[in-house]
Design a protein around this motif. Structure first.
Motif, PDB file in Angstrom:
ATOM      1  N   THR A 133       0.886  -1.242  -0.016  1.00  0.00           N
ATOM      2  CA  THR A 133      -0.153  -0.002   0.012  1.00  0.00           C
ATOM      3  C   THR A 133       0.770   1.097   0.031  1.00  0.00           C
ATOM      4  O   THR A 133       0.439   2.222  -0.594  1.00  0.00           O
ATOM      5  N   ALA A 134       2.047   1.342   1.044  1.00  0.00           N
ATOM      6  CA  ALA A 134       2.865   2.423   0.808  1.00  0.00           C
ATOM      7  C   ALA A 134       3.393   2.610  -0.379  1.00  0.00           C
ATOM      8  O   ALA A 134       3.328   3.607  -0.929  1.00  0.00           O
ATOM      9  N   TYR A 136       2.092   1.733  -3.243  1.00  0.00           N
ATOM     10  CA  TYR A 136       1.167   2.053  -4.357  1.00  0.00           C
ATOM     11  C   TYR A 136       0.721   3.448  -4.153  1.00  0.00           C
ATOM     12  O   TYR A 136       0.661   4.118  -5.297  1.00  0.00           O
ATOM     13  N   ILE A 137       0.529   3.795  -2.752  1.00  0.00           N
ATOM     14  CA  ILE A 137       0.444   5.374  -2.673  1.00  0.00           C
ATOM     15  C   ILE A 137       1.346   6.406  -3.196  1.00  0.00           C
ATOM     16  O   ILE A 137       0.900   7.352  -3.901  1.00  0.00           O
ATOM     17  N   LYS A 138       2.558   5.772  -2.937  1.00  0.00           N
ATOM     18  CA  LYS A 138       3.505   6.924  -3.492  1.00  0.00           C
ATOM     19  C   LYS A 138       3.633   6.979  -5.030  1.00  0.00           C
ATOM     20  O   LYS A 138       3.720   8.006  -5.720  1.00  0.00           O
TER      21      LYS A 138
ATOM     22  N   LEU B  29       2.747   4.299   6.953  1.00  0.00           N
ATOM     23  CA  LEU B  29       1.674   4.853   6.127  1.00  0.00           C
ATOM     24  C   LEU B  29       1.277   6.188   6.552  1.00  0.00           C
ATOM     25  O   LEU B  29       0.762   6.984   5.914  1.00  0.00           O
ATOM     26  N   LEU B  32       2.665   8.929   4.994  1.00  0.00           N
ATOM     27  CA  LEU B  32       2.391   9.375   3.615  1.00  0.00           C
ATOM     28  C   LEU B  32       1.340   9.820   3.252  1.00  0.00           C
ATOM     29  O   LEU B  32       1.119  10.519   2.301  1.00  0.00           O
ATOM     30  N   TYR B  56      -7.748   7.884   1.192  1.00  0.00           N
ATOM     31  CA  TYR B  56      -6.712   8.748   0.245  1.00  0.00           C
ATOM     32  C   TYR B  56      -6.608   8.036  -0.941  1.00  0.00           C
ATOM     33  O   TYR B  56      -6.440   8.603  -1.870  1.00  0.00           O
ATOM     34  N   ILE B  57      -6.617   6.703  -0.855  1.00  0.00           N
ATOM     35  CA  ILE B  57      -6.697   5.802  -2.248  1.00  0.00           C
ATOM     36  C   ILE B  57      -7.649   6.097  -3.044  1.00  0.00           C
ATOM     37  O   ILE B  57      -7.229   6.305  -4.246  1.00  0.00           O
ATOM     38  N   LEU B  60      -7.197   9.491  -4.666  1.00  0.00           N
ATOM     39  CA  LEU B  60      -6.174   9.534  -5.815  1.00  0.00           C
ATOM     40  C   LEU B  60      -6.756   8.746  -7.156  1.00  0.00           C
ATOM     41  O   LEU B  60      -6.796   9.330  -8.048  1.00  0.00           O
TER      42      LEU B  60
END
Lengths: 157, 94
Positions: A133-134, A136-138, B29, B32, B56-57, B60
């Motif tokens: 996830t980390a 993917y988010i970046k 996380l 981020l 958040y995802i 996006l």
């Protein structure tokens, strides 16, 4: 097989890598005849969106990450036929059985939602899921920045 | 794709991943996500972090949708030169 102490790396490539992949794909798209006709808007939007995700997955390392692998696999499947991604059904039967010894029921419910959002998340154990996830988010935010730059650059001054 | 391996089997005491690592990942996380980074709170509950991560995802994804839409409008023109030039210019200037 104790891999618990491996350092977790979630570095992503620089923005230009994402930009380059996206530009290449876009330029390929524009060479298609049907792409530029003003009528076929929905098609065009869908193609651009798909290209955005695929080029992002490639820029991020292609098959080196579980999420990018899953994304690319899904895209390849879509090229052959329009099929609804079946992941959801399998995952639900998987997880329900395993509720008993989870560390915290609340966490697992959130994790399930997260698994829905991250490509390939359905088969991941929770720490792997968070690591993916980390990353993917970046990558997603890089991709968004690239697209925003493009839009800003193309907008009429 | 059957990935119902033993990695998902019950692991109570001796889990492969330590609690510390999980907590570490949660913090990572947390940093981020812009929403949570602003709050500067030392430690949020894992479930809150996961929840905000999901939001958040989704945001996006929505931005990608929106930007694809706008890009589609711009790229529909047949005026090759100006579009290509503008694209390259914009990305080189960031």
């Amino acid at each position: 097989m104790a891999s618990a102490n491996k350092p977790i790396n979630t570095d992503v490539p620089e923005k230009d890598v994402f930009a380059l992949h996206f530009l290449q794909s876009l330029s390929n798209l524009r060479r298609q005849n049907t792409f530029n006709s003003p009528e076929k808007t929905n098609d065009r939007v869908k193609k651009i969106k798909k290209v955005a995700y695929v080029s992002m997955a490639r820029a991020a390392g292609g098959t080196n990450r579980l999420w990018s692998r899953a994304l690319l696999r899904r895209a390849a499947k879509e090229n052959n036929k329009v099929v609804r991604f079946p992941r959801r059904k399998k995952r639900v039967t998987c997880l329900r059985r395993r509720r008993s010894n989870r560390r915290d029921p609340v966490e697992e419910e959130e994790a399930e939602r997260l698994r829905n959002l991250v490509p390939g998340g359905g088969g991941m154990e929770i720490s792997k899921l968070m690591e993916e996830t980390a990353h993917y988010i970046k990558c997603l935010s890089m991709q968004v920045k690239v697209m925003q730059c493009l839009v800003d650059g193309l907008a009429p001054k | 794709m059957s990935s119902r391996k033993s990695s998902r089997s019950r692991q109570s005491g001796s889990s492969r991943i330590s609690d510390d690592q999980i907590s570490d990942l949660v913090t990572k996380l947390q940093h981020l996500i812009p929403e949570l980074r602003r709050r500067r709170s030392d430690k949020m509950s894992a479930s809150k972090v996961l929840q905000e991560t999901c939001n958040y995802i989704r945001n996006l994804h929505r931005e990608v949708d929106d930007l694809s839409d706008r890009l589609s409008g711009f790229l529909a023109s047949t005026d090759d030169n100006s579009a290509e030039a503008a694209i390259i210019r914009s990305l080189l200037d960031y």
